[in-house]
Design an enzyme around this catalytic site. Structure first.
Site, PDB file in Angstrom:
ATOM      1  N   PRO A 124       2.637   2.383  -6.404  1.00  0.00           N
ATOM      2  CA  PRO A 124       2.676   1.058  -7.050  1.00  0.00           C
ATOM      3  C   PRO A 124       1.343   0.627  -7.663  1.00  0.00           C
ATOM      4  O   PRO A 124       1.338  -0.086  -8.674  1.00  0.00           O
ATOM      5  CB  PRO A 124       3.096   0.125  -5.909  1.00  0.00           C
ATOM      6  CG  PRO A 124       3.895   0.999  -5.001  1.00  0.00           C
ATOM      7  CD  PRO A 124       3.202   2.333  -5.042  1.00  0.00           C
ATOM      8  N   TYR A 125       0.225   1.026  -7.073  1.00  0.00           N
ATOM      9  CA  TYR A 125      -1.081   0.682  -7.648  1.00  0.00           C
ATOM     10  C   TYR A 125      -1.215   1.259  -9.044  1.00  0.00           C
ATOM     11  O   TYR A 125      -1.515   0.555 -10.016  1.00  0.00           O
ATOM     12  CB  TYR A 125      -2.197   1.191  -6.738  1.00  0.00           C
ATOM     13  CG  TYR A 125      -3.579   1.091  -7.333  1.00  0.00           C
ATOM     14  CD1 TYR A 125      -4.070  -0.128  -7.814  1.00  0.00           C
ATOM     15  CD2 TYR A 125      -4.399   2.211  -7.425  1.00  0.00           C
ATOM     16  CE1 TYR A 125      -5.350  -0.209  -8.369  1.00  0.00           C
ATOM     17  CE2 TYR A 125      -5.676   2.134  -7.966  1.00  0.00           C
ATOM     18  CZ  TYR A 125      -6.138   0.922  -8.434  1.00  0.00           C
ATOM     19  OH  TYR A 125      -7.394   0.836  -8.987  1.00  0.00           O
TER      20      TYR A 125
END
Length: 411
Positions: free
Chosen positions: A219-220
């Site tokens: 997700p980063y």
């Protein structure tokens, strides 16, 4: 009985006179106090009138007016590790700097150090605000004349992003949209965006160039790629000057020992490996946990490209100087050399001269085996190259700061 009554009757006039005297005294005191208050108000009013008539007086902040020959840079996340180092360099280069940070990951102590080094109130200001608050962001832009934005503010831990993905999409992607809207509404034309090699995911071929497909796996990286896409799409219909810097694993600290990295205690398990090494060397934690020993690398541990924060900041400054209207520059910022986690740990042991215990564990979700850059494009176009490439020396400098700041900045 008669004498007692007579005495009481005779004492009443005395008491009445006494009360009248007290009332008269209180009245005089109140009159004196009121007179002094009125005189103070009159003097203050007179001073304000005189100041307003002075040619040097302005009811507006100096930050709300452009100064010829001085670039006013908004540094989001300027109280954080990388952002504070960038602010230091900009101030040294005589830029005007506004730091905006909500201190969720940043440290007020870093801002105080900068304020002590640069006490001129017309050169540096700090604004406590959250980029998720669109009204607050718009107000900041309306009250300041920014020439450029360096957008560092972001949560930035791969492991944490897999556990709390919505936080990352909100903090990175949504907040970047808020900054972009404010820039568009107030005519701020230059953006230097802090991105990451995590947008590439796990490429099949090394080293990574700017043309390497972006297939993020956590997700980063996904949130950062979404932010990049927004910036690029918006720039197509504007005359913005945009620079996107995708950098690798940041280490080190200010060589003069003024700033360092202070990760939140509750986030240590997600933090940089350098921070974990220092914590182990200081005895804050019993040892170092290396996650993953079965990757397809020479020694089974992850391979990363470690870039010194001083070099990284220099790349941002060069990007600011080379930013051109209606142009998007995208650059990898790294050394071009990969080092394994085991190699890094050995360098940390030598830098700290500590016997760090190492525990090898299973892989961390969202990690990738090998990532290192091809920095030839940034060298060719911006004349930038990494100078602080000795990992052990970078760690030694950072360790010196950590030893002398065991409680961080003390707040």
């Amino acid at each position: 009985m008669l004498n007692y009554s007579r005495n009481r009757a005779q004492s009443k006039p005395n008491r009445s006179l006494s009360l009248e005297a007290m009332d008269l005294t209180d009245s005089k005191r109140k009159s004196n106090v009121s007179g002094k208050v009125l005189m103070a108000i009159s003097l203050i009013t007179l001073c304000i009138i005189i100041l307003k008539q002075s040619p040097n007086f302005s009811s507006h902040s100096r930050f709300s007016q452009r100064q010829p020959g001085v670039t006013h840079v908004l540094v989001t996340g300027g109280a954080g590790y990388i952002g504070s180092h960038a602010a230091l360099r900009l101030l040294k280069d005589s830029h005007r700097v506004t730091i905006v940070d909500n201190l969720s990951r940043g440290n007020l102590g870093a801002v105080k150090v900068l304020q002590q080094l640069f006490p001129d109130p017309a050169q540096l200001q700090f604004i406590y605000a959250d980029l998720g608050d669109a009204k607050a962001v718009n107000k900041i832009f309306s009250k300041n004349e920014f020439d450029a934005v360096m957008h560092f503010a972001a949560v930035a831990y791969v492991g944490e992003s897999t556990l709390d993905p919505l936080r990352y999409y909100h903090n990175i992607t949504s907040n970047t949209l808020t900054v972009l809207k404010a820039m568009a509404a107030h005519g701020v034309k230059t953006l230097i965006y802090s991105s990451t090699c995590a947008t590439y995911g796990e490429p099949k071929k090394m080293p990574i160039t700017e043309e390497t497909p972006q297939v993020p796996i956590n997700p980063y990286g996904k949130a950062k790629k979404m932010a990049e896409d927004m910036i690029i799409d918006f720039s197509k219909n504007s005359d913005m000057a945009v620079m996107i810097l995708r950098y690798f694993n940041v280490i080190g600290s200010d060589p003069e020992g003024r700033l360092g990295e202070v990760p939140r205690p509750e986030l240590r398990e997600h933090g940089r490996i350098s921070g974990a090494c220092f914590d182990a060397a200081l005895g804050v934690i019993p040892g170092l946990k290396v996650k993953g020993t079965d990757y397809k690398t020479a020694d089974g541990t992850c391979v990363r490209d470690y870039i010194d924060v001083t070099d990284l900041v220099d790349a941002h400054v060069k990007a600011l100087a080379h930013a051109k209207p209606k142009n998007v520059g995208i650059y990898n910022v790294g050394t071009g050399k990969g080092r394994s986690v085991k190699e890094f740990v050995e360098a940390c042991k030598k830098a700290t001269m500590a016997d760090i215990k190492v525990e090898y564990l299973e892989r961390r979700p969202g990690d990738y085996a090998e990532v290192y850059s091809d920095p030839s494009k940034i060298f060719r176009e911006l004349n930038w190259t990494a100078k602080y490439t000795d990992v052990q020396e970078s760690l030694r400098i950072a360790w010196r700061w950590q030893k002398s700041h065991r409680n961080g900045y003390g707040n």
